[in-house]
Design a protein around this motif. Structure first.
Motif, PDB file in Angstrom:
ATOM      1  N   GLY A 219       0.824  -1.213   0.000  1.00  0.00           N
ATOM      2  CA  GLY A 219       0.000   0.000   0.000  1.00  0.00           C
ATOM      3  C   GLY A 219       0.855   1.260   0.000  1.00  0.00           C
ATOM      4  O   GLY A 219       1.972   1.257   0.514  1.00  0.00           O
ATOM      5  N   SER A 220       0.340   2.346  -0.597  1.00  0.00           N
ATOM      6  CA  SER A 220       1.081   3.598  -0.601  1.00  0.00           C
ATOM      7  C   SER A 220       0.123   4.760  -0.839  1.00  0.00           C
ATOM      8  O   SER A 220      -0.984   4.587  -1.332  1.00  0.00           O
ATOM      9  N   ALA A 221       0.605   5.947  -0.478  1.00  0.00           N
ATOM     10  CA  ALA A 221      -0.209   7.150  -0.645  1.00  0.00           C
ATOM     11  C   ALA A 221       0.367   8.046  -1.733  1.00  0.00           C
ATOM     12  O   ALA A 221      -0.243   9.020  -2.137  1.00  0.00           O
ATOM     13  N   TYR A 222       1.577   7.700  -2.198  1.00  0.00           N
ATOM     14  CA  TYR A 222       2.290   8.552  -3.147  1.00  0.00           C
ATOM     15  C   TYR A 222       3.090   7.626  -4.056  1.00  0.00           C
ATOM     16  O   TYR A 222       3.545   6.567  -3.598  1.00  0.00           O
ATOM     17  N   PRO A 223       3.271   7.991  -5.345  1.00  0.00           N
ATOM     18  CA  PRO A 223       4.005   7.086  -6.237  1.00  0.00           C
ATOM     19  C   PRO A 223       5.342   6.620  -5.633  1.00  0.00           C
ATOM     20  O   PRO A 223       6.063   7.409  -5.023  1.00  0.00           O
ATOM     21  N   LEU A 228       5.472  -1.969  -6.601  1.00  0.00           N
ATOM     22  CA  LEU A 228       5.544  -3.347  -6.115  1.00  0.00           C
ATOM     23  C   LEU A 228       4.374  -4.187  -6.634  1.00  0.00           C
ATOM     24  O   LEU A 228       3.372  -3.638  -7.091  1.00  0.00           O
ATOM     25  N   THR A 229       4.509  -5.496  -6.520  1.00  0.00           N
ATOM     26  CA  THR A 229       3.375  -6.369  -6.844  1.00  0.00           C
ATOM     27  C   THR A 229       3.216  -7.405  -5.735  1.00  0.00           C
ATOM     28  O   THR A 229       4.126  -7.621  -4.939  1.00  0.00           O
ATOM     29  N   MET A 230       2.051  -8.028  -5.723  1.00  0.00           N
ATOM     30  CA  MET A 230       1.813  -9.046  -4.690  1.00  0.00           C
ATOM     31  C   MET A 230       0.775 -10.045  -5.193  1.00  0.00           C
ATOM     32  O   MET A 230      -0.189  -9.660  -5.869  1.00  0.00           O
ATOM     33  N   ASP A 231       0.975 -11.313  -4.871  1.00  0.00           N
ATOM     34  CA  ASP A 231      -0.018 -12.335  -5.203  1.00  0.00           C
ATOM     35  C   ASP A 231      -1.057 -12.371  -4.094  1.00  0.00           C
ATOM     36  O   ASP A 231      -0.701 -12.468  -2.924  1.00  0.00           O
ATOM     37  N   VAL A 232      -2.318 -12.298  -4.473  1.00  0.00           N
ATOM     38  CA  VAL A 232      -3.376 -12.272  -3.471  1.00  0.00           C
ATOM     39  C   VAL A 232      -4.302 -13.462  -3.667  1.00  0.00           C
ATOM     40  O   VAL A 232      -4.765 -13.722  -4.775  1.00  0.00           O
ATOM     41  N   LYS A 233      -4.541 -14.168  -2.564  1.00  0.00           N
ATOM     42  CA  LYS A 233      -5.427 -15.336  -2.646  1.00  0.00           C
ATOM     43  C   LYS A 233      -6.786 -14.991  -2.051  1.00  0.00           C
ATOM     44  O   LYS A 233      -6.872 -14.276  -1.067  1.00  0.00           O
ATOM     45  N   SER A 249       1.058  -2.154  -6.938  1.00  0.00           N
ATOM     46  CA  SER A 249       0.902  -1.108  -5.917  1.00  0.00           C
ATOM     47  C   SER A 249       0.138   0.104  -6.458  1.00  0.00           C
ATOM     48  O   SER A 249      -0.562   0.779  -5.702  1.00  0.00           O
ATOM     49  N   GLU A 250       0.230   0.347  -7.770  1.00  0.00           N
ATOM     50  CA  GLU A 250      -0.519   1.484  -8.347  1.00  0.00           C
ATOM     51  C   GLU A 250      -2.020   1.285  -8.142  1.00  0.00           C
ATOM     52  O   GLU A 250      -2.752   2.236  -7.861  1.00  0.00           O
ATOM     53  N   GLU A 251      -2.466   0.020  -8.307  1.00  0.00           N
ATOM     54  CA  GLU A 251      -3.895  -0.261  -8.140  1.00  0.00           C
ATOM     55  C   GLU A 251      -4.325  -0.039  -6.705  1.00  0.00           C
ATOM     56  O   GLU A 251      -5.401   0.493  -6.432  1.00  0.00           O
ATOM     57  N   VAL A 252      -3.479  -0.490  -5.785  1.00  0.00           N
ATOM     58  CA  VAL A 252      -3.832  -0.355  -4.369  1.00  0.00           C
ATOM     59  C   VAL A 252      -3.914   1.132  -4.007  1.00  0.00           C
ATOM     60  O   VAL A 252      -4.822   1.573  -3.301  1.00  0.00           O
ATOM     61  N   ARG A 253      -2.993   1.928  -4.555  1.00  0.00           N
ATOM     62  CA  ARG A 253      -3.007   3.369  -4.282  1.00  0.00           C
ATOM     63  C   ARG A 253      -4.305   3.987  -4.767  1.00  0.00           C
ATOM     64  O   ARG A 253      -4.925   4.793  -4.088  1.00  0.00           O
ATOM     65  N   ASP A 300       3.654  10.752   4.209  1.00  0.00           N
ATOM     66  CA  ASP A 300       4.323  12.021   4.533  1.00  0.00           C
ATOM     67  C   ASP A 300       4.486  12.873   3.277  1.00  0.00           C
ATOM     68  O   ASP A 300       4.253  14.077   3.287  1.00  0.00           O
ATOM     69  N   LYS A 301       4.830  12.217   2.169  1.00  0.00           N
ATOM     70  CA  LYS A 301       5.012  12.977   0.914  1.00  0.00           C
ATOM     71  C   LYS A 301       3.687  13.587   0.462  1.00  0.00           C
ATOM     72  O   LYS A 301       3.624  14.743   0.048  1.00  0.00           O
ATOM     73  N   LEU A 302       2.613  12.778   0.538  1.00  0.00           N
ATOM     74  CA  LEU A 302       1.300  13.284   0.120  1.00  0.00           C
ATOM     75  C   LEU A 302       0.902  14.492   0.966  1.00  0.00           C
ATOM     76  O   LEU A 302       0.469  15.529   0.446  1.00  0.00           O
ATOM     77  N   LEU A 303       1.065  14.377   2.285  1.00  0.00           N
ATOM     78  CA  LEU A 303       0.678  15.482   3.164  1.00  0.00           C
ATOM     79  C   LEU A 303       1.561  16.707   2.954  1.00  0.00           C
ATOM     80  O   LEU A 303       1.090  17.834   3.019  1.00  0.00           O
ATOM     81  N   HIS A 304       2.823  16.469   2.658  1.00  0.00           N
ATOM     82  CA  HIS A 304       3.716  17.602   2.391  1.00  0.00           C
ATOM     83  C   HIS A 304       3.265  18.324   1.118  1.00  0.00           C
ATOM     84  O   HIS A 304       3.174  19.549   1.071  1.00  0.00           O
ATOM     85  N   GLU A 305       2.946  17.513   0.106  1.00  0.00           N
ATOM     86  CA  GLU A 305       2.510  18.113  -1.154  1.00  0.00           C
ATOM     87  C   GLU A 305       1.216  18.915  -0.968  1.00  0.00           C
ATOM     88  O   GLU A 305       1.048  19.985  -1.541  1.00  0.00           O
TER      89      GLU A 305
END
Ligand SMILES: Nc1ncnc2c1ncn2[C@@H]1O[C@H](COP(=O)(O)OP(=O)(O)OP(=O)(O)O)[C@@H](O)[C@H]1O
Ligand SMILES: [Mg+2]
Length: 342
Positions: A219-223, A228-233, A249-253, A300-305
């Motif tokens: 998960g992420s709030a900023y590029p 990353l990628t992850m296998d989800v069951k 990770s782009e999708e999760v964002r 932190d980056k998102l909030l700074h922006e």
């Protein structure tokens, strides 16, 4: 003479700070520090409590029909008072076994936005769970004290505590909360939005634990510098069978973005309400992030922006509130008389 008296009283009284969180409960004993941190989960079968904390969390979503794993707090407040009381009793007992002959004074951290009825529920649960006296402290104040902000100074300090159930934004000066805002949007809501995204996009049904796992791992709030990628069951909703999909990770964002906007808005609204002198202080001091949600990549980056202010992540975001209750216990007698006591 008086020192002997003090030593004896010390044997018979002790003080406990509790961060009673939606996701995690932490217990801090005065002069010992944090002695317990476990998920706020209770497994019950009928009326009987089978397990509490770590053991109960392992059962979440995996219990046979007759066993239910309950999270007795929702959105930062008590949703099931009976179970909360049993959970508190267990945690207090587990962390204080060597003091069995006396009852503690307890300081509980509560969200700043809660009603009188919700406060009463916390007091009642703590006294029934064995507290001799119950005191309340607002979570953002505890978090600010916990991370070592100079709350007593006549200067603006801002804390954003993103927990499991609530995000609390508070502006503090002279040991008081000047303005605070509590939104019932935090870690749990982020997990929920991942669950809906997986259902909508992949027809894949996943549980809460898997959703939290996805959030924490990719998960992420900023590029991200490196996505990353992850296998989800999970279970395919059409075929009804177990299935694995790989997500980015782009999708999760994208899935998290709406909830993250709500959090950013809460911060911006607080800044807009900020008296000019205190706003000026924030330009240099910035904002401190606490709570488990502070660990989300790039927040932190998102909030700074979005605010233009410096953003600092607490050294140990998950412990900030509990640390703050510990430091406050050192001054409990003073605190009890202070204006911000509950
Ligand atoms: N590395 C991480 N990245 C993103 N979120 C995380 C991370 N680690 C923990 N969390 C989230 O933090 C939340 C728990 O934080 P915390 O223990 O501060 O909440 P809480 O105090 O129990 O809740 P509240 O204060 O709302 O009652 C959970 O939603 C969890 O998924
Ligand atoms: Mg919390």
């Amino acid at each position: 003479m008086s020192s002997i008296f003090r030593k004896i009283t010390k044997l018979f009284t002790y003080d406990v700070g509790i961060d009673l969180g939606t996701a995690n409960t932490l217990v801090n004993i005065k002069d010992q520090g944090i002695v317990l941190r476990e998920p706020s989960v209770v497994a019950v079968k009928g009326e009987k409590v089978l397990a509490v904390g770590d053991e109960a969390k392992r059962m979440l979503g995996r219990t046979p029909g007759s066993v239910v794993a309950i999270r007795p707090l929702k959105d930062g407040v008590i949703a099931d008072s009976e179970i909360t009381e049993q959970m508190l009793r267990y945690f207090i007992k587990k962390s204080t076994s060597r003091y069995y002959f006396c009852k503690p004074r307890v300081l509980v951290a509560i969200p700043s936005g809660i009603t009188e009825v919700e406060r009463r529920a916390v007091r009642d649960a703590a006294s029934r769970a064995g507290a001799r006296e119950v005191h309340l402290i607002e979570e953002p104040m505890a978090a600010a004290i916990g991370v070592g902000l100079p709350v007593q100074e006549a200067a603006g300090n801002m804390v954003v505590d993103i927990g499991g159930g609530t995000t609390e934004v508070a502006l503090i000066s002279l040991s008081g909360i000047v303005y605070s805002r509590s939104v019932r949007c935090a870690g749990d809501e982020l997990d929920d939005s991942i669950i809906s995204y997986m259902r909508r996009t992949y027809n894949l049904m996943i549980g809460e634990r898997t959703a939290e796992d996805i959030k924490i791992r990719i998960g992420s709030a900023y590029p991200l510098e490196k996505e990353l990628t992850m296998d989800v069951k999970g279970r395919d909703l059409v075929a009804g069978l177990p299935k694995t999909v790989t997500i980015r990770s782009e999708e999760v964002r994208e899935a998290l973005s709406e909830q993250l906007n709500t959090i950013v808005d809460a911060v911006r609204t607080t800044l807009e309400r900020c008296p000019p002198e205190l706003a000026a202080d924030l330009v240099d001091r910035g904002i401190v992030l606490a709570g488990g949600g502070a660990l989300l990549r790039g927040l932190d980056k998102l909030l700074h922006e979005q605010t233009g202010l410096p953003i600092h992540i607490a050294e140990d975001p998950l412990s900030a509130v509990a640390e703050g209750t510990g430091k406050t216990l050192q001054e409990l007698d003073f605190f009890v008389n202070a204006t911000y006591s509950g």
